[in-house]
Design an enzyme around this catalytic site. Structure first.
Site: not given
Ligand code: FMN
Length: 355
Positions: A176, A181, A309-310
């Site tokens: 979400a 999105y 993340g990265r």
């Protein structure tokens, strides 16, 4: 990393996530990598995810489509049919063999969907450079979703969650977060076009998200559900704090296992404090964290877990590197979304090779 041996590093301390005993707080978040074919995971995904799996570490899959709305982006995986369920199984097994906990992120890509597909449901997408012809498409004006289609979307998430469990995932994460999105588009008051009970008040705008959570909880149990939000990132709601707090309260009532919140990457700015207070489950913070920010956040009880993340993308053994304070590989942005099965995907060196 085996059971962690360095409790002096806050990120390397154990944590109980519901029934899962995590050995450290370093989460691998959902990262879309475009390495699937015909919306079906390929064997190289098994290697990629198992490289990043650790005994007692939480891994979240890249966003998997809940329905065939993304079928014109064949490099994105889905979880709506049996073939996809079968294809995910070896990927999940690879993570489990390493002792990892694996959640499947499920999404509806909303206005980022490809026009011919998404027009059916909701809106028209922006340029989606992952299409096979690699063209950037125009941005027609989004069309409002007709409310009689909403139950179909809720049901798509429910079935996708059931499929994820069938594939062996330990749970699912509902995407979400922002970026066009679908669920976030409903929640955000800067996006208009909804009608009747899904528009206007915070309660109305969060209705779709909560209907999805409830339907999925009835299907697989709330203790297997995480949800990712990014109310403070991108095109923000005019009162993102109120929106986030409302969601945190409602999600607590539904007994959701965890809430994963992406902060703006530029500033690790403590925007999650109201959510921390309101949400009773596990809080995962994401967005621009490095090792020292992460440690501070855990130390101060700002969040329970931190996703990288990265950094994790480029360092398959990130927990080990944090534990021993090793230098990190740099990520190569130009290979984030190519569909090469190796380059920029499974060829980032491990510590032993790097040193
Ligand atoms: C290549 C790439 C793909 C991403 N794909 C997703 C995704 O599929 N779902 C999602 O919720 N977030 C996605 N994100 C956001 C990350 O999960 C993460 O929240 C964000 O990168 C912030 O963390 P970081 O600063 O440590 O990279 C993506 C980020 C990157 C860089």
């Amino acid at each position: 990393m085996e059971a962690n041996s360095n409790s002096a590093v806050p990120l390397c301390t154990p944590y109980k996530l519901g029934r899962f005993k995590l050995t450290h707080r370093i989460v691998f978040p959902a990262l879309t990598r475009n390495r699937s074919q015909n919306n079906t995971p390929q064997s190289h995904l098994t290697e990629y995810y198992s490289q990043r799996a650790t005994n007692g570490g939480l891994i979240i899959s890249e966003a998997a489509a809940a329905s065939d709305i993304s079928k014109e982006c064949p490099n994105l995986p889905g979880i709506w049919n049996e073939e996809q369920v079968e294809a995910w199984k070896p990927v999940v097994n690879g993570v489990h063999e390493k002792g990892g906990v694996f959640f499947c992120q499920i999404w509806h890509s909303g206005r980022l969907s490809v026009p011919t597909v998404s027009a059916l449901f909701f809106s028209i997408g922006i340029g989606w450079s992952t299409r096979p012809d690699d063209k950037v498409y125009a941005k027609p004006t989004p069309l409002p979703l007709e409310s009689d289609k909403i139950p179909c979307i809720v049901n798509d998430f429910r079935i996708a969650a059931r499929n994820a469990i069938k594939a062996g995932f330990d749970g699912i994460e509902i995407n979400a977060s922002s970026g066009g999105y679908l669920i976030d588009e409903f929640m955000n008051d800067q996006v208009h076009g909804w009608t009747d009970e899904y528009d206007e008040s915070i309660k109305d705008r969060c209705r779709l998200a909560l209907e999805i959570v409830e339907a999925v909880a009835n299907e697989i149990g709330a203790d297997k559900i995480g949800i990712k939000l990014s109310p403070f990132d991108g095109k923000k709601d005019s009162n993102s704090e109120a929106l986030a707090t409302y969601m945190a309260n409602e999600l607590s009532k539904l007994g959701v296992l965890y809430l994963h919140v992406m902060e703006p990457r530029e500033t690790v700015n403590r925007s999650l404090l109201p959510i921390r207070k309101a949400f009773k489950g596990t809080l995962i913070a994401s967005g621009g964290y490095g090792k020292s920010d992460g440690e501070k956040a855990i130390d101060e009880n700002y969040a329970d877990l931190i996703s990288f993340g990265r950094m994790f993308l480029a360092n398959p053994d990130l927990p080990k590197r944090f534990e021993v304070n090793a230098p990190l590989n740099k990520y190569n942005r130009s290979t984030f979304y190519t569909n090469d099965p190796i380059i920029g995907y499974t060829d980032y060196p491990f510590l032993e090779v790097a040193s």
